[in-house]
Design a protein around this motif. Structure first.
Motif, mmCIF file in Angstrom:
data_model
loop_
_atom_site.group_PDB
_atom_site.id
_atom_site.type_symbol
_atom_site.label_atom_id
_atom_site.label_comp_id
_atom_site.label_asym_id
_atom_site.label_seq_id
_atom_site.Cartn_x
_atom_site.Cartn_y
_atom_site.Cartn_z
ATOM 1 N N ALA A 173 0.856 -1.191 0.000
ATOM 2 C CA ALA A 173 0.000 0.000 0.000
ATOM 3 C C ALA A 173 0.888 1.236 0.000
ATOM 4 O O ALA A 173 1.595 1.499 0.978
ATOM 5 N N VAL A 174 0.866 1.977 -1.096
ATOM 6 C CA VAL A 174 1.712 3.159 -1.240
ATOM 7 C C VAL A 174 0.917 4.283 -1.879
ATOM 8 O O VAL A 174 -0.145 4.068 -2.462
ATOM 9 N N SER A 175 1.449 5.495 -1.766
ATOM 10 C CA SER A 175 0.864 6.625 -2.477
ATOM 11 C C SER A 175 1.656 6.852 -3.755
ATOM 12 O O SER A 175 2.802 6.411 -3.864
ATOM 13 N N PRO A 176 1.097 7.532 -4.754
ATOM 14 C CA PRO A 176 1.759 7.657 -6.055
ATOM 15 C C PRO A 176 3.155 8.255 -6.026
ATOM 16 O O PRO A 176 3.991 7.904 -6.855
ATOM 17 N N LEU A 177 3.429 9.159 -5.072
ATOM 18 C CA LEU A 177 4.719 9.845 -5.053
ATOM 19 C C LEU A 177 5.584 9.467 -3.855
ATOM 20 O O LEU A 177 6.665 9.999 -3.684
ATOM 21 N N GLY B 62 -2.754 19.008 -4.438
ATOM 22 C CA GLY B 62 -3.264 19.946 -5.432
ATOM 23 C C GLY B 62 -2.383 21.130 -5.727
ATOM 24 O O GLY B 62 -2.803 22.019 -6.474
ATOM 25 N N ALA B 63 -1.168 21.160 -5.183
ATOM 26 C CA ALA B 63 -0.274 22.288 -5.468
ATOM 27 C C ALA B 63 0.605 21.945 -6.675
ATOM 28 O O ALA B 63 0.154 21.348 -7.642
ATOM 29 N N LEU B 64 1.878 22.332 -6.633
ATOM 30 C CA LEU B 64 2.747 22.266 -7.806
ATOM 31 C C LEU B 64 2.816 20.884 -8.450
ATOM 32 O O LEU B 64 2.583 20.736 -9.651
ATOM 33 N N TRP B 65 3.154 19.856 -7.660
ATOM 34 C CA TRP B 65 3.442 18.552 -8.248
ATOM 35 C C TRP B 65 2.185 17.857 -8.755
ATOM 36 O O TRP B 65 2.178 17.314 -9.873
ATOM 37 N N GLU B 66 1.144 17.871 -7.959
ATOM 38 C CA GLU B 66 -0.088 17.209 -8.393
ATOM 39 C C GLU B 66 -0.728 17.944 -9.567
ATOM 40 O O GLU B 66 -1.305 17.327 -10.465
ATOM 41 N N THR B 67 -0.614 19.264 -9.569
ATOM 42 C CA THR B 67 -1.138 20.037 -10.702
ATOM 43 C C THR B 67 -0.371 19.698 -11.974
ATOM 44 O O THR B 67 -0.965 19.480 -13.037
ATOM 45 N N SER B 68 0.940 19.618 -11.875
ATOM 46 C CA SER B 68 1.759 19.274 -13.037
ATOM 47 C C SER B 68 1.436 17.868 -13.534
ATOM 48 O O SER B 68 1.391 17.616 -14.749
ATOM 49 N N LEU B 69 1.219 16.940 -12.608
ATOM 50 C CA LEU B 69 0.871 15.583 -13.008
ATOM 51 C C LEU B 69 -0.432 15.546 -13.800
ATOM 52 O O LEU B 69 -0.519 14.891 -14.846
ATOM 53 N N LEU B 70 -1.434 16.269 -13.310
ATOM 54 C CA LEU B 70 -2.708 16.250 -14.029
ATOM 55 C C LEU B 70 -2.608 17.001 -15.353
ATOM 56 O O LEU B 70 -3.273 16.653 -16.332
ATOM 57 N N LEU B 71 -1.760 18.024 -15.418
ATOM 58 C CA LEU B 71 -1.516 18.704 -16.689
ATOM 59 C C LEU B 71 -0.913 17.749 -17.711
ATOM 60 O O LEU B 71 -1.180 17.851 -18.910
ATOM 61 N N ALA B 72 -0.091 16.824 -17.234
ATOM 62 C CA ALA B 72 0.510 15.840 -18.127
ATOM 63 C C ALA B 72 -0.479 14.753 -18.527
ATOM 64 O O ALA B 72 -0.452 14.259 -19.653
ATOM 65 N N GLN C 252 7.813 14.361 -16.359
ATOM 66 C CA GLN C 252 9.050 13.907 -15.721
ATOM 67 C C GLN C 252 8.756 13.185 -14.408
ATOM 68 O O GLN C 252 9.332 12.128 -14.116
ATOM 69 N N VAL C 253 7.864 13.772 -13.621
ATOM 70 C CA VAL C 253 7.505 13.164 -12.342
ATOM 71 C C VAL C 253 6.783 11.837 -12.567
ATOM 72 O O VAL C 253 7.017 10.854 -11.850
ATOM 73 N N LEU C 254 5.930 11.801 -13.572
ATOM 74 C CA LEU C 254 5.177 10.588 -13.873
ATOM 75 C C LEU C 254 6.111 9.439 -14.243
ATOM 76 O O LEU C 254 5.947 8.308 -13.769
ATOM 77 N N VAL C 255 7.084 9.719 -15.086
ATOM 78 C CA VAL C 255 8.061 8.697 -15.481
ATOM 79 C C VAL C 255 8.820 8.192 -14.255
ATOM 80 O O VAL C 255 8.984 6.980 -14.052
ATOM 81 N N LEU C 256 9.284 9.122 -13.420
ATOM 82 C CA LEU C 256 10.050 8.744 -12.237
ATOM 83 C C LEU C 256 9.201 7.943 -11.262
ATOM 84 O O LEU C 256 9.650 6.922 -10.715
ATOM 85 N N ALA C 257 7.966 8.378 -11.042
ATOM 86 C CA ALA C 257 7.084 7.672 -10.109
ATOM 87 C C ALA C 257 6.796 6.258 -10.607
ATOM 88 O O ALA C 257 6.798 5.301 -9.818
ATOM 89 N N GLY C 258 6.540 6.112 -11.904
ATOM 90 C CA GLY C 258 6.278 4.797 -12.461
ATOM 91 C C GLY C 258 7.471 3.878 -12.348
ATOM 92 O O GLY C 258 7.337 2.685 -12.012
#
Length: 228
Positions: free
Chosen positions: A132-136, A147-157, A187-193
């Protein structure tokens, strides 16, 4: 659709394909989310979309079956949600999966501790190794910024049409408006995956229960430290 697959979405698989996947790649990917806004500028399903996309990227590397997002209504109390999650995981165990990846953003410590307890119970009672983990979480816990910088950027991607930067909360407006971007989110999505795939591969190939136990203990300690 070919019957020789490495991965697939549960809702799109034929029963025979599901059986073949479980035999070769016994990993179940289970995203979950609470139906609550993570900022006035993001779609209310942002948490689920992010969790599902990160899980899918990791699945493409390791194989397995991606289950539909398990949505939690905010009015549903935690014990009832635990029952729903347990029922889904029991079904996954009964189908022969060896590992389940439960990925989502815990709303608070109580929810996260429930996820940990449920994961540990599934291992004891059904021999289903549940991560059980969170995405980041495996990238940087400070990036879970609701909902700030990182999550906003993720949804933009992921789904740029579901972001409206003009609706930003005042406190976050300048930072997010100036810095958030689809490229940063990608970039964050690739790293998280990649991080998630690496962790799941280690847990699965080595049956590394100790690593999962250590991760859960670390989170418990963090909550204990936050208690005044």
């Amino acid at each position: 659709m070919s019957t020789t697959l490495a991965w697939g979405r549960y809702t799109e698989l034929l029963p025979l394909q599901q059986q073949q996947l479980v035999q070769k790649y016994p990993i179940a990917w289970l995203p979950w989310a609470t139906l609550v806004a993570r900022g006035l500028h993001l779609a209310q399903g942002a948490a689920g979309l992010i969790a599902e996309t990160v899980a899918e990227r990791a699945m493409h590397r390791l194989g397995g079956v991606l289950y539909p997002v398990l949505w939690r209504d905010p009015s549903l109390d935690i014990p009832l949600f635990r029952q729903l999650l347990t029922a889904r995981l029991q079904s996954i165990a009964d189908q022969g999966f060896q590992i389940a990846v439960v990925i989502g953003f815990p709303d608070n410590a109580e929810v996260d501790l429930m996820l940990i307890e449920t994961a540990e119970a599934m291992l004891r009672q059904h021999h289903l190794l549940t991560l059980a983990v969170s995405p980041l979480e495996l990238v940087d816990t400070t990036m879970q910024d609701r909902g700030a910088l990182w999550e906003t950027s993720l949804l933009l991607a992921i789904r740029p049409t579901l972001v409206n930067l003009h609706q930003l909360d005042t406190n976050d407006e300048r930072n997010v408006r100036d810095l958030a971007s689809p490229s940063l989110g990608q970039q964050v999505l690739v790293l998280a995956g990649e991080r998630l795939a690496t962790a799941v591969h280690d847990v699965y190939t080595r049956q590394n229960v100790a690593a999962v136990t250590a991760l859960y203990q670390q989170r418990r300690v963090q909550y204990q430290r936050s208690i005044p």
